[in-house]
Scaffold this motif. Structure first.
Motif, PDB file in Angstrom:
ATOM      1  N   ALA A  16       0.864  -1.029   0.125  1.00 30.32           N
ATOM      2  CA  ALA A  16       0.237   0.265  -0.009  1.00 30.32           C
ATOM      3  C   ALA A  16       0.645   1.224   0.181  1.00 30.32           C
ATOM      4  O   ALA A  16       0.497   2.415  -0.536  1.00 30.32           O
ATOM      5  N   ASP A  17       1.948   1.013   0.553  1.00 32.57           N
ATOM      6  CA  ASP A  17       2.957   2.308   0.631  1.00 32.57           C
ATOM      7  C   ASP A  17       3.265   2.745  -0.742  1.00 32.57           C
ATOM      8  O   ASP A  17       3.592   4.038  -1.126  1.00 32.57           O
ATOM      9  N   VAL A  18       3.301   1.806  -1.771  1.00 32.65           N
ATOM     10  CA  VAL A  18       3.889   2.052  -3.231  1.00 32.65           C
ATOM     11  C   VAL A  18       2.620   1.889  -4.013  1.00 32.65           C
ATOM     12  O   VAL A  18       2.980   2.040  -5.117  1.00 32.65           O
ATOM     13  N   GLY A  19       1.606   1.944  -3.873  1.00 30.00           N
ATOM     14  CA  GLY A  19       0.520   1.753  -4.632  1.00 30.00           C
ATOM     15  C   GLY A  19       0.237   0.575  -5.284  1.00 30.00           C
ATOM     16  O   GLY A  19      -0.379   0.580  -6.337  1.00 30.00           O
ATOM     17  N   LEU A  61      17.115   1.937  -6.886  1.00 30.19           N
ATOM     18  CA  LEU A  61      16.883   1.158  -5.814  1.00 30.19           C
ATOM     19  C   LEU A  61      16.421   1.947  -4.615  1.00 30.19           C
ATOM     20  O   LEU A  61      15.495   1.568  -4.056  1.00 30.19           O
ATOM     21  N   THR A  62      17.084   3.117  -4.225  1.00 33.77           N
ATOM     22  CA  THR A  62      16.585   3.754  -2.807  1.00 33.77           C
ATOM     23  C   THR A  62      15.355   4.617  -3.060  1.00 33.77           C
ATOM     24  O   THR A  62      14.640   4.679  -2.199  1.00 33.77           O
ATOM     25  N   ARG A  63      14.923   4.925  -4.389  1.00 32.57           N
ATOM     26  CA  ARG A  63      13.658   5.831  -4.546  1.00 32.57           C
ATOM     27  C   ARG A  63      12.665   4.676  -4.506  1.00 32.57           C
ATOM     28  O   ARG A  63      11.700   4.785  -3.787  1.00 32.57           O
ATOM     29  N   ALA A  64      12.705   3.309  -5.051  1.00 29.72           N
ATOM     30  CA  ALA A  64      11.946   2.295  -4.797  1.00 29.72           C
ATOM     31  C   ALA A  64      11.532   1.978  -3.551  1.00 29.72           C
ATOM     32  O   ALA A  64      10.454   1.435  -3.055  1.00 29.72           O
ATOM     33  N   LEU A  65      12.855   1.875  -2.716  1.00 25.96           N
ATOM     34  CA  LEU A  65      12.734   1.429  -1.118  1.00 25.96           C
ATOM     35  C   LEU A  65      12.292   2.658  -0.338  1.00 25.96           C
ATOM     36  O   LEU A  65      12.207   2.321   0.992  1.00 25.96           O
ATOM     37  N   ARG A 116      10.530  -9.176  -3.768  1.00 23.28           N
ATOM     38  CA  ARG A 116      11.458  -8.828  -4.493  1.00 23.28           C
ATOM     39  C   ARG A 116      10.965  -8.728  -6.087  1.00 23.28           C
ATOM     40  O   ARG A 116      11.736  -7.630  -6.563  1.00 23.28           O
ATOM     41  N   GLU A 117      10.179  -9.198  -6.574  1.00 21.53           N
ATOM     42  CA  GLU A 117       9.551  -8.893  -7.873  1.00 21.53           C
ATOM     43  C   GLU A 117       8.907  -7.650  -7.974  1.00 21.53           C
ATOM     44  O   GLU A 117       8.945  -6.676  -8.743  1.00 21.53           O
ATOM     45  N   GLU A 118       8.200  -7.025  -6.824  1.00 24.04           N
ATOM     46  CA  GLU A 118       7.781  -5.740  -6.482  1.00 24.04           C
ATOM     47  C   GLU A 118       8.718  -4.606  -6.647  1.00 24.04           C
ATOM     48  O   GLU A 118       8.665  -3.598  -7.311  1.00 24.04           O
ATOM     49  N   VAL A 119      10.200  -4.993  -5.943  1.00 20.45           N
ATOM     50  CA  VAL A 119      11.038  -3.942  -5.733  1.00 20.45           C
ATOM     51  C   VAL A 119      11.665  -3.850  -7.510  1.00 20.45           C
ATOM     52  O   VAL A 119      11.970  -2.653  -7.749  1.00 20.45           O
ATOM     53  N   ALA A 120      11.808  -4.943  -8.062  1.00 19.68           N
ATOM     54  CA  ALA A 120      12.342  -4.988  -9.178  1.00 19.68           C
ATOM     55  C   ALA A 120      11.516  -4.161 -10.184  1.00 19.68           C
ATOM     56  O   ALA A 120      12.203  -3.535 -11.029  1.00 19.68           O
ATOM     57  N   GLN A 121      10.069  -4.436 -10.083  1.00 19.02           N
ATOM     58  CA  GLN A 121       9.192  -3.433 -11.046  1.00 19.02           C
ATOM     59  C   GLN A 121       9.214  -1.971 -10.674  1.00 19.02           C
ATOM     60  O   GLN A 121       9.441  -1.281 -11.505  1.00 19.02           O
ATOM     61  N   LEU A 122       9.576  -1.624  -9.519  1.00 19.39           N
ATOM     62  CA  LEU A 122       9.463  -0.248  -8.987  1.00 19.39           C
ATOM     63  C   LEU A 122      10.697   0.547  -9.615  1.00 19.39           C
ATOM     64  O   LEU A 122      10.789   1.739  -9.980  1.00 19.39           O
ATOM     65  N   ALA A 123      11.948  -0.326  -9.374  1.00 23.33           N
ATOM     66  CA  ALA A 123      13.097   0.082  -9.774  1.00 23.33           C
ATOM     67  C   ALA A 123      13.578   0.162 -11.221  1.00 23.33           C
ATOM     68  O   ALA A 123      14.498   0.664 -11.554  1.00 23.33           O
ATOM     69  N   GLY A 124      12.606  -0.678 -11.999  1.00 18.57           N
ATOM     70  CA  GLY A 124      12.893  -0.996 -13.530  1.00 18.57           C
ATOM     71  C   GLY A 124      14.221  -1.812 -13.392  1.00 18.57           C
ATOM     72  O   GLY A 124      15.001  -1.598 -14.587  1.00 18.57           O
ATOM     73  N   LEU A 125      14.527  -2.763 -12.572  1.00 17.07           N
ATOM     74  CA  LEU A 125      15.545  -3.702 -12.803  1.00 17.07           C
ATOM     75  C   LEU A 125      14.921  -5.176 -12.977  1.00 17.07           C
ATOM     76  O   LEU A 125      13.867  -5.399 -12.575  1.00 17.07           O
TER      77      LEU A 125
END
Length: 286
Positions: free
Chosen positions: A20-23, A70-74, A37-46
């Motif tokens: 919810a923090d990242v929509g 990464l730091t923006r995604a996290l 991890r899949e969600e972090v990868a999606q948000l960071a474009g990695l």
């Protein structure tokens, strides 16, 4: 580079964030706290494999662009961002550099804008964050590598602003404004190496950009009316307002439509359906 400690910090940062923090939808049967991890990868474009290798303490040293994504995604604080950069063997962003980290208060504002497409851009027009309606309206920015989430790069070297409809006269004026904005930013941040690389790439790769750059005009981002050709919902006439975050020199861009119009109804439909309902070829998804 301290791979083991970097891996620990990245895993811990991921565990502190909820979908919810990242929509993102929470879903059911989540076996770990925080994001996957899949969600972090999606948000960071990695790639997911890249994130896995970082969290397992292996793989090459990340570039500054990857660390920034990464730091923006996290959604880490400035101090945690600096720690992650140093653990990766890189220097944190310094004074005189364009801010690429978004304040938590601005991220909360973006999260609360659930009804309207909104995104946050840096001084040099990097798309730093966006909400689900913005992805549904303009396309999913997470599908682009972090280095290509730049409006100026897409405008002159990429696929253009492919959903923005402009007359030839409006397109020419827009190009002049875009180059003028970047020239103004360059005067403010003459020592930012990422900005210098962007300008060099644009001047080398786009004759139009180079010609307009040599004209020596300045400019600044402003609110305007924008026409968007959505692949499913057709042509939408929207107000595009630019809200400045002065201390970070970032801009929150918000799209809206007058109540009772077809465009307002289309935005409501985008909010309900989301980007998942539209496949890349424009057909409705499952």
């Amino acid at each position: 580079m301290d791979r083991a400690e970097l891996a620990t910090v990245l895993r811990t940062a991921r565990s502190r964030i909820t979908p919810a923090d990242v929509g993102l939808p929470g879903g059911f049967r989540r076996q770990v706290p925080g994001l996957r991890r899949e969600e972090v990868a999606q948000l960071a474009g990695l790639s997911v494999d890249y994130v896995v290798r970082l969290e397992q303490g292996r793989g090459p040293r990340p570039s500054d662009q990857v660390l920034g994504a990464l730091t923006r995604a996290l959604r880490v604080s400035d101090s945690d961002r600096d720690l992650i950069f140093r653990l990766a063997g890189a220097e944190p962003p310094q004074a005189g550099r364009i801010a690429m980290t978004i304040k938590p208060s601005v991220m909360r504002l973006l999260d609360r804008m659930a009804d309207l497409p909104a995104l946050v851009i840096s001084a040099k027009s990097d798309v730093l964050a966006w909400n689900p309606p913005a992805a549904a309206l303009l396309g999913d920015f997470s599908r682009r590598p972090p280095a290509r989430r730049n409006i100026m790069w897409q405008r002159f070297l990429g696929d253009g602003l492919d959903r923005v409809v402009m007359t030839p006269e409006a397109e020419a004026a827009n190009a002049l404004d875009c180059v003028g904005c970047l020239r103004t930013v360059h005067a403010k941040y003459p020592r930012d190496p990422d900005l210098a690389r962007l300008i060099t790439e644009l001047r080398t790769g786009s004759a139009q950009f180079d010609e307009l750059w040599r004209a020596g005009r300045s400019g600044q981002l402003s609110s305007r009316t924008t026409t968007i050709a959505h692949p499913e919902l057709g042509v939408l006439d929207l107000d595009c307002d630019a809200l400045l975050v002065p201390e970070a020199d970032q801009t929150v861009v918000v799209y809206s439509a007058a109540p009772g119009t077809r465009s307002a109804s289309a935005l409501e439909l985008l909010r309900v359906t989301g980007v998942e309902q539209f496949s890349p070829d424009g057909a409705a998804g499952d």
